[in-house]
Write a protein that holds these residues in place. Structure first.
Motif, mmCIF file in Angstrom:
data_model
loop_
_atom_site.group_PDB
_atom_site.id
_atom_site.type_symbol
_atom_site.label_atom_id
_atom_site.label_comp_id
_atom_site.label_asym_id
_atom_site.label_seq_id
_atom_site.Cartn_x
_atom_site.Cartn_y
_atom_site.Cartn_z
ATOM 1 N N MET A 191 0.842 -1.193 0.000
ATOM 2 C CA MET A 191 0.000 0.000 0.000
ATOM 3 C C MET A 191 0.880 1.247 0.000
ATOM 4 S SD MET A 191 -2.942 1.180 2.719
ATOM 5 C CE MET A 191 -3.793 -0.392 2.546
ATOM 6 N N LYS A 192 0.524 2.239 -0.809
ATOM 7 C CA LYS A 192 1.309 3.461 -0.894
ATOM 8 C C LYS A 192 1.179 4.266 0.396
ATOM 9 C CE LYS A 192 2.100 7.534 -3.792
ATOM 10 N NZ LYS A 192 1.633 8.290 -4.984
ATOM 11 N N THR A 193 2.323 4.712 0.902
ATOM 12 C CA THR A 193 2.348 5.460 2.152
ATOM 13 C C THR A 193 1.540 6.755 2.041
ATOM 14 O OG1 THR A 193 4.556 4.591 2.604
ATOM 15 C CG2 THR A 193 3.855 6.500 3.897
ATOM 16 N N ASN A 194 0.728 7.022 3.068
ATOM 17 C CA ASN A 194 -0.090 8.238 3.175
ATOM 18 C C ASN A 194 -1.127 8.373 2.057
ATOM 19 O OD1 ASN A 194 1.419 8.916 5.438
ATOM 20 N ND2 ASN A 194 2.838 10.214 4.280
ATOM 21 N N PHE A 210 -0.775 2.954 11.248
ATOM 22 C CA PHE A 210 0.556 3.393 11.684
ATOM 23 C C PHE A 210 1.452 2.204 12.005
ATOM 24 C CE2 PHE A 210 3.678 5.192 14.645
ATOM 25 C CZ PHE A 210 4.150 6.235 13.870
ATOM 26 N N ALA A 211 0.893 1.188 12.656
ATOM 27 C CA ALA A 211 1.675 -0.003 12.984
ATOM 28 C C ALA A 211 2.191 -0.695 11.728
ATOM 29 C CB ALA A 211 0.837 -0.972 13.808
ATOM 30 N N LYS A 212 1.408 -0.657 10.660
ATOM 31 C CA LYS A 212 1.801 -1.290 9.400
ATOM 32 C C LYS A 212 2.703 -0.401 8.549
ATOM 33 C CE LYS A 212 -0.339 -5.343 9.227
ATOM 34 N NZ LYS A 212 0.340 -6.619 8.958
ATOM 35 N N GLY A 213 2.903 0.845 8.968
ATOM 36 C CA GLY A 213 3.725 1.761 8.189
ATOM 37 C C GLY A 213 2.997 2.389 7.015
ATOM 38 N N PHE A 214 1.672 2.320 7.017
ATOM 39 C CA PHE A 214 0.891 2.898 5.918
ATOM 40 C C PHE A 214 0.889 4.429 5.975
ATOM 41 C CE2 PHE A 214 -2.043 -1.081 6.094
ATOM 42 C CZ PHE A 214 -1.046 -1.847 5.530
ATOM 43 N N LEU A 256 -4.823 7.624 0.056
ATOM 44 C CA LEU A 256 -6.215 7.646 0.486
ATOM 45 C C LEU A 256 -6.614 6.312 1.082
ATOM 46 C CD1 LEU A 256 -9.013 8.956 0.643
ATOM 47 C CD2 LEU A 256 -9.410 8.207 -1.723
ATOM 48 N N LYS A 257 -6.165 5.233 0.474
ATOM 49 C CA LYS A 257 -6.479 3.903 0.978
ATOM 50 C C LYS A 257 -5.925 3.708 2.388
ATOM 51 C CE LYS A 257 -6.327 -0.984 -0.361
ATOM 52 N NZ LYS A 257 -5.854 -1.952 -1.383
ATOM 53 N N ALA A 258 -4.727 4.253 2.632
ATOM 54 C CA ALA A 258 -4.124 4.158 3.961
ATOM 55 C C ALA A 258 -4.950 4.912 4.995
ATOM 56 C CB ALA A 258 -2.702 4.708 3.917
ATOM 57 N N TRP A 259 -5.457 6.088 4.622
ATOM 58 C CA TRP A 259 -6.272 6.876 5.551
ATOM 59 C C TRP A 259 -7.612 6.214 5.810
ATOM 60 C CZ3 TRP A 259 -4.468 10.298 8.719
ATOM 61 C CH2 TRP A 259 -3.303 10.980 8.398
ATOM 62 N N ILE A 260 -8.144 5.531 4.812
ATOM 63 C CA ILE A 260 -9.397 4.796 5.008
ATOM 64 C C ILE A 260 -9.197 3.693 6.043
ATOM 65 C CG2 ILE A 260 -11.038 3.229 3.907
ATOM 66 C CD1 ILE A 260 -10.759 4.961 1.378
ATOM 67 N N VAL A 261 -8.064 2.995 5.962
ATOM 68 C CA VAL A 261 -7.744 1.985 6.975
ATOM 69 C C VAL A 261 -7.664 2.630 8.352
ATOM 70 C CG1 VAL A 261 -5.963 0.391 7.792
ATOM 71 C CG2 VAL A 261 -6.538 0.460 5.360
ATOM 72 N N ALA A 262 -7.037 3.802 8.430
ATOM 73 C CA ALA A 262 -6.797 4.460 9.712
ATOM 74 C C ALA A 262 -8.072 4.915 10.398
ATOM 75 C CB ALA A 262 -5.857 5.651 9.523
ATOM 76 N N ILE A 263 -9.033 5.406 9.627
ATOM 77 C CA ILE A 263 -10.249 5.928 10.274
ATOM 78 C C ILE A 263 -11.260 4.827 10.581
ATOM 79 C CG2 ILE A 263 -9.993 8.205 9.216
ATOM 80 C CD1 ILE A 263 -12.287 7.464 7.320
ATOM 81 N N ARG A 264 -11.006 3.597 10.131
ATOM 82 C CA ARG A 264 -11.818 2.427 10.468
ATOM 83 C C ARG A 264 -13.291 2.617 10.092
ATOM 84 N NH1 ARG A 264 -9.463 1.753 16.641
ATOM 85 N NH2 ARG A 264 -7.370 2.487 16.133
ATOM 86 N N PRO A 265 -13.606 2.592 8.809
ATOM 87 C CA PRO A 265 -14.991 2.833 8.373
ATOM 88 C C PRO A 265 -16.009 1.900 9.019
ATOM 89 C CG PRO A 265 -13.486 2.852 6.500
ATOM 90 C CD PRO A 265 -12.689 2.379 7.675
ATOM 91 N N TYR A 266 -15.595 0.670 9.342
ATOM 92 C CA TYR A 266 -16.538 -0.284 9.936
ATOM 93 C C TYR A 266 -17.052 0.196 11.297
ATOM 94 C CZ TYR A 266 -12.558 -1.771 12.814
ATOM 95 O OH TYR A 266 -11.495 -1.796 13.678
#
Length: 303
Positions: free
Chosen positions: A1-4, A82-86, A6-16
């Motif tokens: 996954m590319k660092t920073n 963050f833990a994954k370095g995304f 949009l996909k990384a931010w989607i993971v971070a905000i936890r849409p579920y």
């Protein structure tokens, strides 16, 4: 996954997890609607505030659980950005600040509308205090020198800030008052949403114990954690039954449907007991919470 990305931010905000904020505002707005005081703009602003604050809390949690050693790249639960370095440290801090400022803007909008319509009993200072408390909760749930989640207070904080506060203050902003029914439904929502924290803590109990994260499950044991999960959902449904006294039979009885899914997930949770297979129960818990919110909202609207 590319660092920073949009996909990384989607993971971070936890849409579920964002559905939690949605159902809280829907329940509060449904109560307002049946009492004849609904206004679209403040309801939308309340929803924006709730969503933005949850995103803020999720980002702070993502960063600080890693810094405190609770989230490692091999964690059992869903990926943490963050833990994954995304996401880089600088970008994560900027994101936290950005979501906090956006939340504050939504809060100012709520305050301005309520003051303009003379809805507030204490001149708006009560909303300022509650908004500040929400920001502090978002940060000090996992950050700071004495994070709530690390000292057995995570469940209390969730019931308060993912139940009592958003539902009751949505109602208060639009009506200028509270009722016992609002408090009951707000508390029921908080208990149901806490099942998500409970299943997370049940799954992560061994990792949490290693990093000195003293959740209720770590402090009181696995059996206590599993029964707590069961009792949170059943207590929420029992609270809804009290709405029969307020002449809201549908709001009292429809949430009983949720209980079937809740009990089934609890039985699966007990059977699996540990490991990443418990993520199935996490997904089912998120589904059950949305079902509860939908049933309660429809029940309130039906009368």
């Amino acid at each position: 996954m590319k660092t920073n990305s949009l996909k990384a931010w989607i993971v971070a905000i936890r849409p579920y997890s964002l559905g939690n904020a949605v159902i809280l505002i829907l329940v509060g707005s449904a109560l307002v609607w049946t009492d004849g005081s609904f206004h679209t703009l403040p309801a939308v602003l309340c929803l924006a505030f709730a969503l933005l604050m949850q995103c803020t809390a999720n980002l702070v949690n993502d960063l600080w659980d890693f810094l405190k050693g609770a989230d490692q790249p091999d964690r059992l639960g869903p990926d943490r950005a963050f833990a994954k370095g995304f996401i880089t440290l600088r970008a994560m801090k900027a994101g936290i600040i950005g979501f906090t400022l956006a939340s504050a803007a939504a809060g100012i909008g709520i305050l301005a509308w309520a003051l303009h319509h003379d809805m507030l009993a204490w001149g708006g200072w009560e909303l300022v205090a509650v908004g500040a408390a929400c920001v502090l909760f978002a940060y000090f749930y996992t950050a700071g020198p004495w994070p709530l989640a690390y000292h057995g207070l995570g469940d209390v904080a969730v019931i308060l800030f993912f139940g009592l506060v958003p539902v009751s203050f949505t109602y208060y902003v639009l009506t200028g008052t509270w009722t016992w029914e609002v408090i009951v439904t707000a508390l029921a929502c908080g208990l149901v949403i806490d099942t998500m924290l409970m299943i997370n803590n049940f799954r992560d109990r061994e990792e949490d114990a290693r990093c000195q994260k003293r959740t209720i499950v770590v402090a009181l044991g696995t059996r206590f954690g599993s029964w707590s999960y069961f009792l949170l959902g059943t207590a929420a449904v029992a609270l809804c039954l009290t709405l029969l006294a307020g002449g809201r039979p549908w709001a009292a009885l429809l949430p009983l449907i949720y209980l079937a899914g809740h009990v089934a997930t609890w039985r699966k949770m007990v059977r699996i007991d540990h490991g990443d297979q418990l993520n199935v129960c996490l997904g089912e818990t998120a589904r059950n919470i949305m079902l509860f919110g939908a049933l309660l909202t429809v029940g309130i609207l039906l009368g």
